[in-house]
Write a protein that holds these residues in place. Sequence first.
Motif, PDB file in Angstrom:
ATOM      1  N   ILE A 193     -16.120 -22.023 -44.819  1.00  0.00           N
ATOM      2  CA  ILE A 193     -16.967 -22.651 -43.805  1.00  0.00           C
ATOM      3  C   ILE A 193     -16.387 -22.332 -42.436  1.00  0.00           C
ATOM      4  N   ASP A 194     -17.253 -22.108 -41.478  1.00  0.00           N
ATOM      5  CA  ASP A 194     -16.833 -21.820 -40.104  1.00  0.00           C
ATOM      6  C   ASP A 194     -16.715 -23.140 -39.344  1.00  0.00           C
ATOM      7  N   GLY A 195     -15.488 -23.495 -38.946  1.00  0.00           N
ATOM      8  CA  GLY A 195     -15.265 -24.757 -38.240  1.00  0.00           C
ATOM      9  C   GLY A 195     -15.218 -24.627 -36.735  1.00  0.00           C
ATOM     10  N   SER A 196     -15.628 -23.490 -36.193  1.00  0.00           N
ATOM     11  CA  SER A 196     -15.483 -23.242 -34.750  1.00  0.00           C
ATOM     12  C   SER A 196     -16.202 -24.284 -33.905  1.00  0.00           C
ATOM     13  N   SER A 197     -17.403 -24.668 -34.316  1.00  0.00           N
ATOM     14  CA  SER A 197     -18.156 -25.626 -33.502  1.00  0.00           C
ATOM     15  C   SER A 197     -17.470 -26.982 -33.462  1.00  0.00           C
ATOM     16  N   ALA A 198     -16.874 -27.393 -34.575  1.00  0.00           N
ATOM     17  CA  ALA A 198     -16.162 -28.671 -34.602  1.00  0.00           C
ATOM     18  C   ALA A 198     -14.933 -28.628 -33.707  1.00  0.00           C
ATOM     19  N   LEU A 199     -14.202 -27.515 -33.747  1.00  0.00           N
ATOM     20  CA  LEU A 199     -13.003 -27.407 -32.924  1.00  0.00           C
ATOM     21  C   LEU A 199     -13.368 -27.414 -31.439  1.00  0.00           C
ATOM     22  N   ALA A 200     -14.452 -26.751 -31.091  1.00  0.00           N
ATOM     23  CA  ALA A 200     -14.902 -26.743 -29.697  1.00  0.00           C
ATOM     24  C   ALA A 200     -15.313 -28.143 -29.249  1.00  0.00           C
ATOM     25  N   GLU A 201     -15.943 -28.903 -30.135  1.00  0.00           N
ATOM     26  CA  GLU A 201     -16.347 -30.260 -29.779  1.00  0.00           C
ATOM     27  C   GLU A 201     -15.142 -31.189 -29.654  1.00  0.00           C
ATOM     28  N   ILE A 202     -14.139 -31.024 -30.517  1.00  0.00           N
ATOM     29  CA  ILE A 202     -12.904 -31.801 -30.372  1.00  0.00           C
ATOM     30  C   ILE A 202     -12.279 -31.524 -29.012  1.00  0.00           C
ATOM     31  N   GLY A 242     -10.805 -26.419 -45.225  1.00  0.00           N
ATOM     32  CA  GLY A 242     -12.055 -26.130 -45.904  1.00  0.00           C
ATOM     33  C   GLY A 242     -12.042 -26.529 -47.370  1.00  0.00           C
ATOM     34  N   SER A 243     -13.106 -27.185 -47.797  1.00  0.00           N
ATOM     35  CA  SER A 243     -13.199 -27.708 -49.157  1.00  0.00           C
ATOM     36  C   SER A 243     -14.649 -27.620 -49.608  1.00  0.00           C
ATOM     37  N   VAL A 244     -14.857 -27.548 -50.911  1.00  0.00           N
ATOM     38  CA  VAL A 244     -16.214 -27.461 -51.460  1.00  0.00           C
ATOM     39  C   VAL A 244     -16.459 -28.645 -52.372  1.00  0.00           C
ATOM     40  N   PHE A 248     -22.309 -31.473 -52.519  1.00  0.00           N
ATOM     41  CA  PHE A 248     -22.708 -31.312 -51.118  1.00  0.00           C
ATOM     42  C   PHE A 248     -22.260 -29.997 -50.489  1.00  0.00           C
ATOM     43  N   GLY A 249     -21.453 -29.223 -51.202  1.00  0.00           N
ATOM     44  CA  GLY A 249     -21.091 -27.902 -50.707  1.00  0.00           C
ATOM     45  C   GLY A 249     -19.912 -27.898 -49.766  1.00  0.00           C
ATOM     46  N   PRO A 250     -19.843 -26.902 -48.872  1.00  0.00           N
ATOM     47  CA  PRO A 250     -18.678 -26.735 -47.998  1.00  0.00           C
ATOM     48  C   PRO A 250     -18.540 -27.865 -46.982  1.00  0.00           C
ATOM     49  N   GLY A 251     -17.311 -28.272 -46.770  1.00  0.00           N
ATOM     50  CA  GLY A 251     -16.948 -29.277 -45.778  1.00  0.00           C
ATOM     51  C   GLY A 251     -15.446 -29.208 -45.566  1.00  0.00           C
ATOM     52  N   PHE A 252     -14.824 -30.354 -45.279  1.00  0.00           N
ATOM     53  CA  PHE A 252     -13.399 -30.363 -44.977  1.00  0.00           C
ATOM     54  C   PHE A 252     -12.689 -31.555 -45.603  1.00  0.00           C
ATOM     55  N   ASP A 253     -11.480 -31.306 -46.117  1.00  0.00           N
ATOM     56  CA  ASP A 253     -10.542 -32.369 -46.432  1.00  0.00           C
ATOM     57  C   ASP A 253      -9.735 -32.661 -45.170  1.00  0.00           C
ATOM     58  N   VAL A 254      -9.056 -33.801 -45.144  1.00  0.00           N
ATOM     59  CA  VAL A 254      -8.246 -34.197 -44.003  1.00  0.00           C
ATOM     60  C   VAL A 254      -6.809 -34.418 -44.466  1.00  0.00           C
ATOM     61  N   TRP A 255      -5.864 -33.768 -43.786  1.00  0.00           N
ATOM     62  CA  TRP A 255      -4.439 -33.937 -44.076  1.00  0.00           C
ATOM     63  C   TRP A 255      -3.781 -34.533 -42.845  1.00  0.00           C
ATOM     64  N   VAL A 256      -2.857 -35.478 -43.051  1.00  0.00           N
ATOM     65  CA  VAL A 256      -2.246 -36.172 -41.920  1.00  0.00           C
ATOM     66  C   VAL A 256      -0.730 -36.281 -42.108  1.00  0.00           C
ATOM     67  N   PRO A 275     -18.496 -33.594 -43.714  1.00  0.00           N
ATOM     68  CA  PRO A 275     -19.301 -32.454 -43.264  1.00  0.00           C
ATOM     69  C   PRO A 275     -18.849 -31.991 -41.890  1.00  0.00           C
ATOM     70  N   LEU A 276     -19.251 -30.799 -41.538  1.00  0.00           N
ATOM     71  CA  LEU A 276     -18.830 -30.163 -40.293  1.00  0.00           C
ATOM     72  C   LEU A 276     -19.098 -31.045 -39.080  1.00  0.00           C
TER      73      LEU A 276
END
Length: 573
Positions: A193-202, A242-244, A248-256, A275-276
């Motif tokens: 999955i392309d996360g570029s838009s999320a990173l730009a919004e962050i 990135g996770s599937v 629901f398909g491609p999205g993201f896990d969160v690591w902290v 989701p993205l």
Amino acid sequence: MSDLRYTAKPASRTEIPRPRRGEGQWALGYAEPLNKNEQSKKDDDPLNVRSRIEHIYSKRGFASIDPADLRGRFRWLGLYTQRAPGFDGGKTAMLEEDELDDEFFMMRVRSDGQLLSPAAVRTLGTIGQEFARDTADVTDRENLQFHWIRIEDVPEIWRRLESVGLTTLEACGDSPRPFLGSPVAGIAADEIIDGSSALAEIKRRALGNPAYSNLPRKFKTALTGHPSHDVAPEVNDVAFVGSVHPEFGPGFDVWVGGGLSTNPMLAQKLGVWIPLDEVPDVWEGVASIFRDYGYRRLRSRARLKFLVADWGVDKFREVLEQEYLDRPLLRCESPASPVGHRDHIGVHDQHDGLKYVGVAPVAGRVSGTLLVSLADALEEFGVSGARFTPYQKIVLIGVDPAVLDGLLDRLDQIGLSGRPSAWRRNTMACTGIEFCKLAIVDTKNRARDLVTELERRFPDLDTPITVNVNGCPNACARTQVADIGLKGQLVLNAEGEQVEGFQVHLGGATGLGANFGRKLRAHKVTSAGLDDYITAVVTSYLEDRGDGESFADWVQRADEALLRGDRLLEAVS
């Protein structure tokens, strides 16, 4: 979530663990500063220092700079005073910070995973040539660092950077540090999955926002949708991987809670799927937990990893969901960790039929002149642009296969090989004593000489062995997760003289089998003896390894005498 200035948090609906003594956690009522750093931030939002730089300090010169700005708030604008010449590593811990200050600055330019156009690369190069004595280093946070910057030149440098979409804002300081994005986001044929838009919004929400400009300490973010996990998510405060999901398909896990330095910890996985379009909200939630509950009493415990370790990942997820997101996160098994290269060096397929090419400067060291030459090559061969990587490398995006051979030849000519040796490909180094006030030993030059010598001694090495060279214990070059990690310190040579040297970590790794390696008791190597030491260890590995056995796996079982480099394999058989 909004971009409003932070205000006191309402009473929690969730039971919050309370430490035995106050740790300066705002949300638990500890609002008074408990150290000089917290007091300085309370006295004035560090973001305000830009105006003073533009209108006072750049016009009146270095001597006019308020010490509280110089050694504190300047960092929020990506500026550190560099180390004055003439002080050896023995002086690092003995002198006060102001005694090590030079009247020049290191300037850190953040790229945040964005594609740098040929014009942007050229601008970085000309800044290096005109204002930084031709210096430039690619860092493992996807930044570019300049040295020898004069305060008088800073406003003009900012103007040029901003004209091509770049900034130094919050590149340092207790703030959202530069974001790591996948160098092949949006173009790799094997991307999840392309996360570029999320990173730009962050970035849009975070930078320059007073709600996040006063965190307990630095806050490091990484995001990748590539299966290689190419942003070192294990050692960031928060990482989106990135996770599937089966439904629901491609999205993201969160690591902290990842981080290195003197108390290394690997990030813990929340085991969720988002989701993205929800990634920026979750980032704000994690950053806000850190702001509100992070430990501010002691700087040595002011990273998110200590809070996560004390709370546990289940409590952290509960607080995130109930106090900051007002909704549960969908549970999903975390993605499997990969094995293999994450650096994207060499030639690879894009999903659109074009190619991308990863190139390797030696230990991240480039120059303004080299960057101008790279911009010339990008324009001549019609390349879309470049991205920096978390391994001090550069990836060229959008290469027409018809011009590939000519481009590779040109890159070799200017010193950016797309066909590097295994040693050049896998060696990193921090800034070191040349410019850094925390460093004890030389790193960049030592790493360059080491690569040259190991290329001579092992010209046909058939397996990757990473070498990370660090000038002090702070692990900016990720010492503990390298096959061979070298932590700079002063050691005694055979004559009993104090000289530059290293403590050695062996067999560290990220990805599958992530660990901090073996630190051999009381084992130190002089800088002068480093070539021979690594030669002895690598020779033993090559003779003793099993089929397909990696260096890190071999280290876990190898005889300690081999790891110390005292004896070769034949002597202990």
